[in-house]
Write an enzyme that holds these catalytic residues in place. Structure first.
Site, PDB file in Angstrom:
ATOM      1  N   HIS A  68       0.811  -1.222   0.000  1.00 13.58           N
ATOM      2  CA  HIS A  68       0.000   0.000   0.000  1.00 13.58           C
ATOM      3  C   HIS A  68       0.845   1.274   0.000  1.00 13.58           C
ATOM      4  CE1 HIS A  68       0.370  -0.174   4.529  1.00 13.58           C
ATOM      5  NE2 HIS A  68       0.353   1.144   4.381  1.00 13.58           N
ATOM      6  N   SER A 210       4.549   2.369   7.987  1.00 14.18           N
ATOM      7  CA  SER A 210       4.125   1.285   7.099  1.00 14.18           C
ATOM      8  C   SER A 210       5.300   0.763   6.297  1.00 14.18           C
ATOM      9  CB  SER A 210       3.056   1.781   6.128  1.00 14.18           C
ATOM     10  OG  SER A 210       1.816   1.835   6.739  1.00 14.18           O
ATOM     11  N   GLY A 211       5.344  -0.531   6.116  1.00  6.08           N
ATOM     12  CA  GLY A 211       6.415  -1.131   5.330  1.00  6.08           C
ATOM     13  C   GLY A 211       7.631  -1.505   6.145  1.00  6.08           C
TER      14      GLY A 211
END
Length: 266
Positions: A68, A210-211
């Site tokens: 995402h 994120s990630g």
């Protein structure tokens, strides 16, 4: 560190993807040499937009992150910064490398962040040194026991408000029973996700981290993916071990694309 727990869900995107380190501490500088900071630029017919995510180095030329972070409408350009502690300063330890190509898992579903994983191929190899190193991946389908304490680091916000940090922060979270996430998330998948969090709900991850990797037993077992809207607990992380066969397949594809005579490069 200011911790704002009482906040309206109106200030949080419904899917509540991407993470911030909340309730954590600043890491010892350069003690997480596998960490990557992703600067993401997206250009489409409505303009140019910038965002950032975390990631982690698994090979001198490859970084893993969340799908995402890069699965956007438009032209996506990513620059990876390795060896950073204070991301707002041009530290001598930093290596800035353009991403030549990236691949999002073909079965990625943004509704529920199913198969939320992406592999980024760097334009040039990172120089491995004391500040920049790779992290070990688990074996295929290698599990993590419930109650295992794991670490998550990143440069995201430090509250559910708009407080950002310039330096890398870290929080310790426990692996939870899948039942908690099955109850919380409509599309939770046991095989490809890990349920993680702090039972007290006072620390966790959200936008900006994120990630980034979930480090359990010195291996990157998870990828920061999603959490409930307006809440810190529980969170669903991408389970890296489920995708271990897919990762080398994509690395081989990248290698074939670099061969001038390869049909894959056409």
């Amino acid at each position: 560190m200011l911790l704002l727990l009482l906040i309206s869900s109106a200030f949080v995107l419904p899917w509540a993807g991407a993470g911030r380190i909340i309730g954590g501490n600043e890491v010892v500088p350069h003690s997480r040499p596998y960490m990557a900071y992703l600067k993401i630029q997206v250009t489409n017919n409505t303009g140019t937009f910038h965002s950032y995510c975390g990631g982690f180095l698994i090979r001198p030329d490859a970084v893993l992150s969340a799908a995402h972070c890069v699965a956007k409408n438009g032209t996506v350009n990513v620059t990876v910064i390795l060896g950073a502690h204070n991301i707002r300063v041009q530290e001598q330890s930093q290596q800035r490398i353009r991403v030549r190509n990236f691949v999002v898992h073909p079965n990625y579903d943004p509704d529920g962040h199913v198969n939320d994983i992406a592999l980024l191929k760097l334009d040039t190899n990172a120089t491995i040194n004391a500040n920049v190193q790779t992290i070990t991946l688990p074996r295929h389908n290698e599990g993590v026991q419930v109650a295992t304490e794991c670490e998550v680091a990143g440069w995201g916000r430090t509250s559910l408000g708009n407080n950002r940090t310039n330096v890398m922060m870290e929080v310790v979270l426990k692996v939870q029973n899948d039942t908690l996430c099955l109850q919380q998330f409509r599309k939770y998948r046991r095989q490809s996700m890990i349920c993680v969090g702090d039972e007290n709900g006072t620390k966790g991850t959200c936008h900006g981290d994120s990630g980034g990797p979930l480090i359990c037993n010195q291996k990157a077992h998870g990828i920061v993916s999603r959490r409930p809207s307006g809440l810190l607990f529980p969170a669903a992380f991408t389970r890296v071990s489920h995708f271990v066969p897919w990762i080398p397949q994509q690395l081989r594809r990248f290698a074939l694309q670099e061969l001038p005579a390869s049909p894959s490069s056409q």
